[in-house]
Design a protein around this motif. Structure first.
Motif, PDB file in Angstrom:
ATOM      1  N   LEU A  19     -58.167  56.612  61.459  1.00 35.40           N
ATOM      2  CA  LEU A  19     -58.030  56.162  60.225  1.00 35.40           C
ATOM      3  C   LEU A  19     -59.442  55.852  59.632  1.00 35.40           C
ATOM      4  O   LEU A  19     -59.554  56.230  58.379  1.00 35.40           O
ATOM      5  N   ARG A  22     -60.958  59.057  58.260  1.00 35.57           N
ATOM      6  CA  ARG A  22     -60.396  59.402  57.019  1.00 35.57           C
ATOM      7  C   ARG A  22     -60.706  58.664  56.031  1.00 35.57           C
ATOM      8  O   ARG A  22     -61.080  59.220  54.884  1.00 35.57           O
ATOM      9  N   VAL A  23     -60.651  57.403  55.990  1.00 36.15           N
ATOM     10  CA  VAL A  23     -61.384  56.632  54.943  1.00 36.15           C
ATOM     11  C   VAL A  23     -62.647  56.924  54.370  1.00 36.15           C
ATOM     12  O   VAL A  23     -63.136  57.194  53.400  1.00 36.15           O
ATOM     13  N   GLY A  26     -63.422  60.356  52.776  1.00 35.26           N
ATOM     14  CA  GLY A  26     -62.868  60.428  51.469  1.00 35.26           C
ATOM     15  C   GLY A  26     -63.758  59.917  50.555  1.00 35.26           C
ATOM     16  O   GLY A  26     -65.169  59.764  50.698  1.00 35.26           O
ATOM     17  N   ASP A  54     -52.601  53.881  57.505  1.00 35.27           N
ATOM     18  CA  ASP A  54     -52.937  55.317  57.164  1.00 35.27           C
ATOM     19  C   ASP A  54     -52.149  55.771  55.966  1.00 35.27           C
ATOM     20  O   ASP A  54     -52.678  55.896  54.961  1.00 35.27           O
ATOM     21  N   PRO A  55     -50.719  55.522  55.966  1.00 42.01           N
ATOM     22  CA  PRO A  55     -49.891  55.817  54.724  1.00 42.01           C
ATOM     23  C   PRO A  55     -50.294  55.073  53.595  1.00 42.01           C
ATOM     24  O   PRO A  55     -50.166  55.592  52.517  1.00 42.01           O
ATOM     25  N   GLN A  57     -53.355  53.640  52.764  1.00 37.76           N
ATOM     26  CA  GLN A  57     -54.520  53.817  52.092  1.00 37.76           C
ATOM     27  C   GLN A  57     -54.297  55.532  51.468  1.00 37.76           C
ATOM     28  O   GLN A  57     -54.947  55.777  50.652  1.00 37.76           O
ATOM     29  N   GLU A  58     -53.420  56.126  52.179  1.00 39.12           N
ATOM     30  CA  GLU A  58     -53.096  57.504  51.481  1.00 39.12           C
ATOM     31  C   GLU A  58     -52.535  57.245  50.161  1.00 39.12           C
ATOM     32  O   GLU A  58     -52.661  58.060  48.970  1.00 39.12           O
ATOM     33  N   ALA A  61     -55.189  56.348  47.633  1.00 39.17           N
ATOM     34  CA  ALA A  61     -56.100  57.513  47.252  1.00 39.17           C
ATOM     35  C   ALA A  61     -55.364  58.393  46.154  1.00 39.17           C
ATOM     36  O   ALA A  61     -55.802  58.846  45.412  1.00 39.17           O
ATOM     37  N   ALA A  62     -53.847  58.591  46.507  1.00 40.34           N
ATOM     38  CA  ALA A  62     -53.156  59.312  45.545  1.00 40.34           C
ATOM     39  C   ALA A  62     -53.231  58.711  44.123  1.00 40.34           C
ATOM     40  O   ALA A  62     -53.172  59.167  42.992  1.00 40.34           O
TER      41      ALA A  62
END
Length: 175
Positions: A19, A22-23, A26, A54-55, A57-58, A61-62
């Motif tokens: 995680l 991924r952050v 990005g 994770d979901p 932060q996603e 991001a969206a």
């Protein structure tokens, strides 16, 4: 006093490290790291439960990078939620972004305090009115609902809920 200690990447279990990576990879990247390389703000707390973090932060991001809202409208809405929840971290981060988009200190002050704010752009004015209604009433009357297209209303309700969640977490963890 902060309740949550920084979690440098070398101290993370594999799921939290994935995680973190991924952050960090990005668009938020290095701007969300402290001097030891630990994530700051809401992202540090997300490492506590990567399966939820994770979901979350996603979704963020969206909202930030894939919504139909203009950058100015999005920052105006984020700041409105942050001001309502007195989220100092979010205000600090997003006021800097909004300043770079041309918002004046006077405009930022009005958003911060909830004072009336006249905006020349009709969509920005509608976003401000709708977001203020969402944070104060948790609903929209028919006139407010009609101010923006339904896809934008969907995006604003999602943004409002997401940033309210972050504000709550930031408050609880004393970020």
């Amino acid at each position: 006093m902060k309740r949550l200690r920084p979690m440098p990447p070398d101290q993370l279990d594999p799921a939290a490290r994935a995680l973190y990576d991924r952050v960090n990879a990005g668009p938020r990247g290095a701007s969300m790291l402290d001097e030891q390389g630990a994530l700051i703000g809401p992202f540090n707390a997300m490492l506590l439960s990567p399966a939820l973090g994770d979901p979350l932060q996603e979704l963020g991001a969206a909202i930030r990078y894939r919504s139909s809202l203009s950058d100015r409208c999005r920052e105006l809405a984020i700041l409105t939620v942050a001001a309502h929840w007195s989220s100092a971290f979010e205000l600090q981060v997003h006021e800097k972004i909004a300043s770079g988009l041309g918002f004046t200190e006077s405009q930022l002050g009005a958003v911060r305090t909830g004072e009336p704010l006249s905006l020349d752009d009709p969509q920005e004015a509608a976003v401000l009115r709708v977001t203020r209604a969402l944070v104060t009433k948790g609903d929209l009357d028919d006139e407010e609902y009609a101010l923006l297209p339904e896809p934008v209303i969907f995006e604003l309700t999602t943004l409002t809920g997401y940033y309210a969640t972050l504000a709550l977490q930031l408050r609880v963890f004393r970020v």
